[in-house]
Scaffold this active site. Sequence first.
Site, PDB file in Angstrom:
ATOM      1  N   ASP A  86      -6.082  -2.489  -3.001  1.00  0.00           N
ATOM      2  CA  ASP A  86      -7.302  -2.703  -2.214  1.00  0.00           C
ATOM      3  C   ASP A  86      -8.054  -3.946  -2.669  1.00  0.00           C
ATOM      4  OD1 ASP A  86      -8.951  -1.853  -4.492  1.00  0.00           O
ATOM      5  OD2 ASP A  86      -8.265   0.165  -3.997  1.00  0.00           O
ATOM      6  N   GLY A 138       5.572  -1.543  -9.939  1.00  0.00           N
ATOM      7  CA  GLY A 138       4.960  -1.909 -11.217  1.00  0.00           C
ATOM      8  C   GLY A 138       5.870  -1.669 -12.406  1.00  0.00           C
ATOM      9  N   ASP A 155      -4.302   0.584 -12.239  1.00  0.00           N
ATOM     10  CA  ASP A 155      -5.132   1.155 -11.173  1.00  0.00           C
ATOM     11  C   ASP A 155      -4.240   1.975 -10.245  1.00  0.00           C
ATOM     12  OD1 ASP A 155      -7.082   1.756  -9.366  1.00  0.00           O
ATOM     13  OD2 ASP A 155      -7.338  -0.280  -8.601  1.00  0.00           O
ATOM     14  N   SER A 156      -3.789   3.092 -10.778  1.00  0.00           N
ATOM     15  CA  SER A 156      -2.783   3.876 -10.060  1.00  0.00           C
ATOM     16  C   SER A 156      -3.407   4.959  -9.207  1.00  0.00           C
ATOM     17  CB  SER A 156      -1.863   4.533 -11.090  1.00  0.00           C
ATOM     18  OG  SER A 156      -2.647   5.274 -11.995  1.00  0.00           O
ATOM     19  N   THR A 157      -2.576   5.557  -8.368  1.00  0.00           N
ATOM     20  CA  THR A 157      -2.944   6.802  -7.706  1.00  0.00           C
ATOM     21  C   THR A 157      -2.822   7.906  -8.764  1.00  0.00           C
ATOM     22  OG1 THR A 157      -0.643   7.072  -7.070  1.00  0.00           O
ATOM     23  CG2 THR A 157      -2.073   6.043  -5.446  1.00  0.00           C
ATOM     24  N   PRO A 162       4.572   8.226  -5.531  1.00  0.00           N
ATOM     25  CA  PRO A 162       4.967   6.933  -6.116  1.00  0.00           C
ATOM     26  C   PRO A 162       4.212   6.582  -7.396  1.00  0.00           C
ATOM     27  CG  PRO A 162       4.098   6.651  -3.856  1.00  0.00           C
ATOM     28  CD  PRO A 162       4.081   8.118  -4.158  1.00  0.00           C
TER      29      PRO A 162
HETATM   30  N1  AG3 Z   1      -7.098   4.644  -7.795  1.00  0.00           N
HETATM   31  C1  AG3 Z   1      -7.719   5.884  -8.186  1.00  0.00           C
HETATM   32  C2  AG3 Z   1      -7.372   7.054  -7.403  1.00  0.00           C
HETATM   33  C3  AG3 Z   1      -7.994   8.291  -7.915  1.00  0.00           C
HETATM   34  C4  AG3 Z   1      -7.877   9.305  -6.870  1.00  0.00           C
HETATM   35  N2  AG3 Z   1      -8.308  10.566  -7.342  1.00  0.00           N
HETATM   36  C5  AG3 Z   1      -9.076  11.376  -6.639  1.00  0.00           C
HETATM   37  N3  AG3 Z   1      -9.241  11.210  -5.388  1.00  0.00           N
HETATM   38  N4  AG3 Z   1      -9.660  12.335  -7.263  1.00  0.00           N
HETATM   39  C6  AG3 Z   1      -7.345   4.194  -6.504  1.00  0.00           C
HETATM   40  C7  AG3 Z   1      -7.233   2.766  -6.277  1.00  0.00           C
HETATM   41  C8  AG3 Z   1      -8.562   2.126  -6.239  1.00  0.00           C
HETATM   42  N5  AG3 Z   1      -8.443   0.748  -6.438  1.00  0.00           N
END
Ligand code: AG3
Length: 284
Positions: A86, A138, A155-157, A162
Amino acid sequence: MIEVFDEGLHAGVNLALEVGEILYRDKTEHQDLMIFENNRFGRVMSLDGAVQTTEKDEFIYHEMFAHVPILAHGNVQSVLIIGGGDGGAARQVLKHAGISATLVDIDRTVIDLSAKYMPTVSGGAFEDPRLEIVVADGCSFVKATGKKWDVIIIDSTDPYGPGEVLYSQEFYTDCKSCLNEGGIIVTQNGVPFVQPEELRNSFDRLGSLFTDVSFYMAAIPSYVGGSLAFGWATDNKSLRSQDLGLLAERYLSSGISTDYYNPEVHKAAFALPYFVQKILTEEV
Ligand code: AG3
């Protein structure tokens, strides 16, 4: 009838967001992506049904992700961002003059649609010549690149789908080999109240690689369950307890402006509540 987005990311909890206009809802090559309007959070982006970022509260997450390691370190020239398609982390990093960044995200569509539908999040970072964008996995990237960085932002999910490999011992090991001496790795480590195992796993895995591993916290309103933990891993222990005066001096001389981050918040974010400390130390 009002459509509702239900996030069932954590067992027993549901985050329900009213859905206004839907800007995008489809499968990318890698995940389900939705961008919709919500009257409190502005535009919201979800991946595989989990909220990733929102226009209104992204500043908290991205400021804390970028400025805490950069200002604690004091001489950062290069930052590697894994994920973060993003562009929010990149925007914060590039607020600092003299820093260049590499952003590696697996999903080109996330980058393109964030730029299109949520342009304030990246705020011009994608056009900044100091940002190199690499569309790649990555894990393979950190294994193959011979380059090194001063700070790595993961900065992961969350660790499902994935994003799961971005919490593995192997990935952390490869990241360490991409870190300049005295560098810092920061991670998105979930909300400890609802994701205690994630916290403990990363603590143990990073702990086998670095002499100083801990977490710092911030509450992100759109991440349900309380404060989010950011992981902190480095071989320079002094960076975690930098003097407030020094942080204030660095912040002022950086000339950046922020809406959440300030040196006092920086210091305080490393104070861990007992329940979090227990997750890290209890026998498992
Ligand atoms: N990275 C963090 C996602 C966290 C999601 N967790 C949640 N919804 N509780 C997202 C990318 C932001 N740049």
